[in-house]
Every structure is written in C-alpha cells, then in structure tokens.
Design an enzyme around this catalytic site. Sequence first.
Site, PDB file in Angstrom:
ATOM      1  N   GLU A  28      -2.884 -13.480  11.341  1.00  9.38           N
ATOM      2  CA  GLU A  28      -3.278 -12.152  11.826  1.00  9.38           C
ATOM      3  C   GLU A  28      -4.787 -12.028  11.658  1.00  9.38           C
ATOM      4  OE1 GLU A  28      -1.132  -8.645  10.236  1.00  9.38           O
ATOM      5  OE2 GLU A  28      -3.030  -7.562  10.170  1.00  9.38           O
TER       6      GLU A  28
ATOM      7  N   GLU B 148     -13.320  -3.183  11.203  1.00 10.97           N
ATOM      8  CA  GLU B 148     -13.196  -2.299  10.038  1.00 10.97           C
ATOM      9  C   GLU B 148     -14.250  -2.606   8.975  1.00 10.97           C
ATOM     10  OE1 GLU B 148      -9.391  -2.533   8.050  1.00 10.97           O
ATOM     11  OE2 GLU B 148     -10.081  -1.314   6.362  1.00 10.97           O
TER      12      GLU B 148
ATOM     13  N   ASP C 281      -8.730  -9.106   2.602  1.00 11.51           N
ATOM     14  CA  ASP C 281      -8.520  -8.150   3.685  1.00 11.51           C
ATOM     15  C   ASP C 281      -9.645  -8.175   4.723  1.00 11.51           C
ATOM     16  OD1 ASP C 281      -7.452  -6.184   5.195  1.00 11.51           O
ATOM     17  OD2 ASP C 281      -7.880  -4.534   3.837  1.00 11.51           O
TER      18      ASP C 281
ATOM     19  N   GLU D 252       0.818  -1.212   0.000  1.00  6.91           N
ATOM     20  CA  GLU D 252       0.000   0.000   0.000  1.00  6.91           C
ATOM     21  C   GLU D 252       0.853   1.264   0.000  1.00  6.91           C
ATOM     22  OE1 GLU D 252      -2.841  -0.664   3.276  1.00  6.91           O
ATOM     23  OE2 GLU D 252      -4.190  -1.522   1.784  1.00  6.91           O
TER      24      GLU D 252
HETATM   25  C1  GCV Z   1      -3.097  -0.380   8.608  1.00  8.55           C
HETATM   26  C2  GCV Z   1      -6.358  -2.402   5.011  1.00  8.55           C
HETATM   27  C3  GCV Z   1      -6.841  -1.293   5.895  1.00  8.55           C
HETATM   28  C4  GCV Z   1      -5.710  -0.333   6.245  1.00  8.55           C
HETATM   29  C5  GCV Z   1      -4.593  -1.158   6.902  1.00  8.55           C
HETATM   30  C6  GCV Z   1      -4.138  -2.225   5.926  1.00  8.55           C
HETATM   31  C7  GCV Z   1      -3.075  -3.119   6.532  1.00  8.55           C
HETATM   32  O1  GCV Z   1      -6.031  -1.919   3.754  1.00  8.55           O
HETATM   33  O2  GCV Z   1      -7.888  -0.612   5.273  1.00  8.55           O
HETATM   34  O3  GCV Z   1      -6.211   0.629   7.126  1.00  8.55           O
HETATM   35  O4  GCV Z   1      -3.504  -0.329   7.255  1.00  8.55           O
HETATM   36  O5  GCV Z   1      -5.234  -3.034   5.597  1.00  8.55           O
HETATM   37  O6  GCV Z   1      -3.449  -4.122   7.108  1.00  8.55           O
HETATM   38  O7  GCV Z   1      -1.904  -2.806   6.434  1.00  8.55           O
END
Ligand code: GCV
Length: 675
Positions: free
Chosen positions: A361, A367, A339, A266
């Site tokens: 994990e 979320e 995710d 990301e």
């Molecule tokens: C901490 C997803 C979430 C992000 C998160 C990412 C990750 O994309 O929306 O907020 O970032 O996962 O686990 O690194």
Amino acid sequence: MRVVLLFLFLTLFVPLYAEDGSRLWLSPAGEIALNASTLEIARSELAIIPLENSVIGTVGDERLYQYIPTNELQTLAEEEFLVRMVGTTLVVAGGSDRAVLYGVYRVVRDYAAGKMLGRYNLREKPSYALRLLNHWDNLDGSVERGYAGRSIWWEGDTLRTALYQAYARANASVGINGVVLNNVNASPQVLDSLHLDKVRRIADVLRPYGMRVYLSIHFSSPMILGGLSTADPLDSCVCRWWKEKVAEIYQLIPDFGGFLVKANSEGVPGPQDYGRTHADGANMLADALSPYGGVVMWRAFVYSPSEVDRAKQAYAEFVPLDGMFRRNVIVQVKNGPIDFQPREPFNPLFGAMRHTAVMPEFQITQEYLGFSNHLVFLAPLFEECLRSDTYVAGSGSTVARVTDGTLFGQDYTAIAGVANVGLDTNWCGHPFAQANWYAFGRLAWCDTLSSAQIADEWIRLTFSSDDRCVKPLSQLMMLSREAVVHYMMPMGLHHLFAFGHHYGPEPWGYIEGMRPDWMPVYYHRADSVGVGFDRTASGSNAVSQYAEPLRSLYSDINRCPITLLLWFHHVPWRYRLVTGRMLWEELCLFYQQGVDEVREMIELWQSVAPYIDSERFGQVEERLRIQLHDAVWWKDACLLYFQTFSQMPFPEGVEPSIYALEELKKIKLDMKQHN
Ligand code: GCV
C-alpha cells in the site's frame, strides 16, 4: 511510411490547450455514450490517431488471425495485450476487452508523447492482478488526508456521471482496474441500501473502463446496522449477517470486487475485541465473498501504545498467522513499518509471509509530504520500496518480486495507492500531484519501470515533448523526493510532524497524557548524547525482523546506509561518520541541502516558462515559493531544536537560521486550511 509522416506532421502542430489541469495526462476525450462498451471506447480512443487501418479485438475475433499467428493470440492472458504494426495496419489484440483497451491506451500514449508508431511489436501484461486506488473519502463528503477538495463520490447526492467517466478513463489509461470508494476508517452506513444503490450506479459508470468497485467496511456493522449484540467473527449470526449483506451487494453489483478492512487499528474495532485473530476476522468475510469471486484486503497497519517500538508490531502480529488466511484474503501492508514517511526502510512484512498473499500500500496523497503545496514526485519513493531486496529467498527477492507472484506464486496479487483525488478542477490540487497518480498506475502495471521513464512520459503527455522542456522538468521531478527528505527529515529521522495535521515541523512535540507513539520525541529520541531510535539488538531489536545480510548491515553503525542511520541507531552528536564529518555537521548539511534543492527546483521551473501555459506556470511557481518557505521553516525548527542537545554551532556552509526557536514553537496552523 505515410502513417509516420502524417503522425509527425500532426505532433509538430499540436496546440497548447488552455489549461486548467482537468485534462490530466490525457488527450481531449471524444464523446463516449454512457452505454458504450469497452471495445467501443477503445475504438473511439484510437480514432485520434490518423491510421490507415486498424484491427482491434479479443482472441475470439477471427480478423486478428490474418495478422497474428494463432499461438501468439491464444496464449494471451486475460489482461494481456499485443500491439503490432502489420504493413499499414495497426493490430491490437487482448485477452479480454479490457486488455484491448489497455493496448489502445498504450498506443495513444505513445502517439501523444511523440513516439513513432511505425515498427510496433510489443506484448504486455500487468505485474499485479488487482491495481487499486483507495479513497479515504467519508460519506459526509470530506476526505481524510485529502488536499484537493471534497470527495468526488460522496459530496452531496448527485451522481457526477461525466466526472466518473473521466476518472475511469484516466485510471484505465494507466491500467488501474479497481477503486475502494470510501475511507478505511469506514462508516457502517456505507452498507445501507441508500449508499449501496449509489455504489451500484457508480459501478455502472466505471465498468466499461474495466474498473471494479470495492468498499471499506466497519467491523461492527452487524451490530450497528444489523442490531446484533456482537460482531464476533466466529458467531453464527454474525457470519449469516455478512453472508446476507454480501449476497445483497452482488445482487446489485455482480462484479463487485470485495472489502478493504482496517481492524483493531487506531481505535477501530476488530476481531481481537472478541479474543479472535486477524485471520478469524478476515476469513469470515472471505467465506462470504468467495462464492462470488470477491476478495478481502485486510490491512496490517496495526500498532498499540504499549509496544516499545511501533515499527515492530505489524510483523509481530501477522507473521505468526502466515498460512492461516483463506486464499482470497490479501494482507495489505504499507510500504514502510511506520506510516508513509518521506523515507522509511521497506516494511519487514514483505517477504516474511510466504503462504499469504501480501500487497503493498502506497500513499499517493501527500499527508506527510507537504500536502498539495509541495512538489514531490513520488515515483522514486515507490520505486525504492519495490526494488528493495528483502533477501528472504536469496539475493534478488525484491519487494516487487515477493508480492507480484514471481517468487511465491500467490493466487492473488494486488497493489494499492491512497488516492490524491478530489473535486478540485485539476483533480489533485498541485499540478504535479497528478504525476503521482500516473506513477502509481504505471508501477502497478509494470513494477520494474524506472521513475525517470515515468517522469519522461508524464511530462510529454502533460506539458510538452520539446526536449528543452522535458529535460529540466525531469531533472526537477527526479530531485524533488530527495529534497523533501533532506529539508524535513534526513538520515532516517521520521515523524517529526506537528500533531494532527502532519504539515509542519514540531520536533519538540510532546503532550502530557497523549499516546507516546503519536509524538515526535518518541521517534527521534534526541538527548545530550545523540539522536535517533536504537533499533539494534541493544535497543528495540527491530533489525531482527529483517533477513540477513540486511540485519547485520542495518545493525552496524558504520555500515548502515546513511539514509537510514537514525532510523536504526542512536548516534552520538560527535560521532565521526564515514564521510569524515561528525553526525551533527552532517545533519545540518543535509537540512541545508534540502533548502538549496528547492531553490534549484525553482530555477528549473523558471527555465521552462516558454513551454508552459501561464495558468499552470503560475500555480506551480506560487506553490514552489511556499515550498521554499516551508523548507527553511523545517530546517530552522529542526536544527535549532536539535542544537539545544548538541550544543554545537552550525558548520560552515549552513545558513544562519532566520527564525527563533521560541517563535517557531508558537506556530499553530489553521487546521481548516491544512486539514
Ligand atoms: C485513514 C495514518 C493517518 C490516518 C489514516 C491511518 C491509516 O495514521 O494519519 O489518517 O487513517 O494512517 O492508514 O489507517
């Protein structure tokens, strides 16, 4: 006998506490001095039970040998405990002080849940050695994907000692023994002297409860903090910088746990920026940490917009590196390949790297599951993943067994949960979100526990041991995960969320120029023919990453579990399923079922009103109303949108929509409220 009678007498008259939720699942704490040792804490916790005699200690304690045979004591592993009632004496023996504390919490939990202590005879050790919470807390006090207020660690300069102690106690009570204090999207500043000093002070408060601290690091720290011109993991100046930083940390915190790393994911930097591999990056850090016994948890959450199927990328990048990581590197893998969706198949990386320690994990914070508005008990989701059979070493190679050391004998075993904790009085926002923290801890301790058992324990500890309360609440909790799958994305649909906040539905979501793999249309692929992502050999072939017989099972449209059908197949709207119904009908009925299940949850909650304090009753009821509203919103948004492709009416049994698609498309949530 006297012990048992006294115990029964006391449990019958336990008062209902005035409840703001801050107590969590615990009994009110006695005063614990800041410099109390682990064994002093254990003694003080045990003091709430009216016992005639008790002896607690580690294997070096001679008193234990009067009660327990030598061979039983001397074979206790470091975190293992043994609890036995010998006559009228309760004996708790552990392989370490921490293990004694875990044994005591086990007894206290049983006592508080109304169980008989009379015939105790048990011995337990944890499934995973490292059982960690990951906080996605930023140094400015905000929490990424947090729905329970600001960060307990980083909001302001204050050291919230009493709160940290309460936090450590809650974690120790379920066996969680480590915490990553900052977001995986890490600020390099966490490693400056100011922040490290705070980390030291936090570590001092958590230590007596058996908790170690860990930090997420930013891969470019040597450049940003150290002024170097590169962060190349093979550069000698970079290696030296990390070695010196690690030495500085251990000077302050001798039992520091290690680093968690998100790299080349990301948009964050990583070793690939220098033409190096994940193994090069992880090993460089591992070498710096290994003299002190520290570990590197290197995340496998990687994907790029160019990959045809995001679900395949982590496997493609990591499996070729199997065997190349140092022994103190653990690859941290999200439960599913995308995710933290309401339902995903297990991540095919589990079991695929036999020569590498791999840890699951999970996301405890919701979320993608309604934030702190929706009641969703996550133990069934965690359990579903842990019990999934990967078949990599024949039948019975569950995700639990390929990660906890049973099958591959890894040196390090670990499991992590993304925390749902914030400064809210009740810690987690929704009173039932506490159950997800509890459930993660319990499964990290024992990865074969059932969700139903965890729910039962948590209800008794949190609300009441009266069966008239326990039964309906357990039913409600056990229903809740499937309900959210049904009203959000049944049958293997995934990522239909609005861009950014991940709260509401936006199946039509498409923004010109945006990464395709951040938009719902990429995932559902609805068109005039059908809906779903073809991941069979005729599509992205993600099925090839699963071992047989799963590969064939998932590939076959008629045998693929209906719960994952649209994950693996693009199915024609009129396709006749094994249920005898057409895909379109089945999909509509699942959405309706989700709405109906929330109604049922509301009824169940109302039925327990006499057993719940008014504060929490009201809070939950109010949120259940929001959940029902949102369930209808999800159903209408998804079905009306998909109907533009299927061109068929809702089948019998599905309520007409109450919203119009065009109105729904206009909804833009206030991001401040919905993070
Ligand atoms: C901490 C997803 C979430 C992000 C998160 C990412 C990750 O994309 O929306 O907020 O970032 O996962 O686990 O690194």
